[in-house]
Design a protein around this motif. Structure first.
Motif, PDB file in Angstrom:
ATOM      1  N   LEU A   1       0.995  -1.344  -0.008  1.00  0.00           N
ATOM      2  CA  LEU A   1      -0.004  -0.110   0.105  1.00  0.00           C
ATOM      3  C   LEU A   1       1.093   1.296   0.005  1.00  0.00           C
ATOM      4  N   ASN A   2       2.016   1.198   0.724  1.00  0.00           N
ATOM      5  CA  ASN A   2       2.971   2.253   0.846  1.00  0.00           C
ATOM      6  C   ASN A   2       3.247   2.518  -0.548  1.00  0.00           C
ATOM      7  N   LYS A   3       3.942   1.462  -1.214  1.00  0.00           N
ATOM      8  CA  LYS A   3       4.426   1.666  -2.385  1.00  0.00           C
ATOM      9  C   LYS A   3       3.633   2.209  -3.508  1.00  0.00           C
TER      10      LYS A   3
ATOM     11  N   LYS B   1       1.394   4.267  -3.408  1.00  0.00           N
ATOM     12  CA  LYS B   1       1.008   5.710  -3.092  1.00  0.00           C
ATOM     13  C   LYS B   1       1.768   6.423  -4.248  1.00  0.00           C
TER      14      LYS B   1
END
Length: 338
Positions: free
Chosen positions: A333-335, A337
């Motif tokens: 999820l972080n990547k 973004k």
């Protein structure tokens, strides 16, 4: 008339709570003859459609159900409109009693409208149904849905979970295809489909072999299952299936369950991410990534990663536990973004 000569294998003497493991682990569909014969809904339907409808009314809690309505010219086919920008049936929320009234009112009508209640969770709309019409599969915690309608034709599609589909009122025909037949089924768009799942664009009642020539190859690999009241079909995960309601009042009960924990996520999400990041690469790079996917995913065998100490395997540990799965999801999820 079925386009397919090969029938799904029949198994006898299977009853709720007594389904052999070889059935539930089968890699091919199986018909369980008479599986639900003792269910009250089956007994009511054998008496008459009116009795089956009254049985459902007795359990209904009054919440509006989602139903599809199509004009008579749809001929039971739940599908797209002509330019595929929408659908040929209108979705409405309605009192189940009114839906049942309309179904019964059109019995015997040579050109009835298409009336179809799809995938209604019995625990949400029919409290108590599952207690007296139980498949004896509580250890799998299946999602149990009911499907109600008249003559219908539901385009070939696949579902990720395993499915035990019980024909309880009327008659159904399933035409099923192994997963590898996807290229011969002419699947439509992923973003827009009548039931939220990718579907074949071939009209099974009148196949256009000029437009869809490879469909003939799909038919060679297909099997057909004609279900009577009380019969069940075990349908393994990912098998394509075209479903027909053959009588003017039909009720189906499905049980969906997965072989892996829910925290592993939905495989469809991995496919969408691959479409985003891999499909447009040059052919040589796609081939390289195919080899990597084969190594880590599709051709992976127990012992392949024994050269890595267990303490540092990280996401390569098998199977992933809940904490590791959450960590990997958070990283993704972080990547995404960026």
């Amino acid at each position: 008339m079925s386009l397919v000569e090969k029938s799904v294998k029949h198994i006898t003497n299977c009853r709720p709570g007594d389904i052999p493991q070889f059935v539930l682990s089968s890699s091919e569909p199986l018909v369980l003859k008479g599986f639900a014969n003792a269910w009250p809904i089956v007994e009511a339907g054998l008496d008459s459609p009116e009795q089956a409808a009254n049985y459902l009314r007795s359990l209904y809690n009054g919440k509006p159900v989602f139903s599809a309505y199509g004009e008579p010219d749809t001929q039971g086919r739940v599908f797209y409109n002509d330019d595929m920008t929408g659908f040929n049936c209108q979705g409405v929320k309605a009192d189940l009693n009114l839906v049942l009234d309309k179904l019964l009112a059109h019995r015997g009508d040579p050109t009835p409208p298409t009336i179809y209640v799809a995938s209604a969770d019995v625990n949400n709309w029919l409290p108590g149904f599952n207690q007296t019409n139980n498949a004896g599969m509580d250890e799998f915690n299946p999602l149990t849905n009911i499907w109600i309608g008249n003559h219908s034709r539901i385009a070939a599609h696949y579902d990720v979970p395993n499915n035990l589909a019980c024909c309880v009122v009327g008659k159904r025909r399933y035409t099923v295809f192994p997963p590898e037949q996807i290229a011969n089924l002419y699947v439509g768009p992923m973003e827009l489909s009548p039931g939220g799942q990718d579907i074949s664009l071939v009209d099974f009642s009148a196949p256009d072999y000029v437009k869809f020539p490879k469909f003939k190859q799909a038919l060679q690999a297909a099997q057909v299952a004609d279900l009577e009241p009380g019969d069940a079909l075990f349908l393994p995960s990912m098998w394509w299936h075209h479903v027909e309601g053959l009588t003017d009042f039909n009720v189906l009960v499905t049980h969906w369950w997965r072989d892996s924990p829910a925290y592993f996520g939905r495989p469809e999400n991995a496919l969408k991410l691959a479409i985003l990041s891999l499909r447009n690469l040059p052919p040589a790079q796609r081939d390289a990534w195919k080899a990597i996917f084969d190594h880590y995913i599709f051709a992976h065998q127990s012992g392949d990663l024994d050269h890595i100490p267990d303490a540092v395997k990280g996401m390569l540990s098998q199977p992933l536990d809940l904490l590791s799965a959450k960590k990997l999801r958070a990283e993704l999820l972080n990547k995404l973004k960026v």
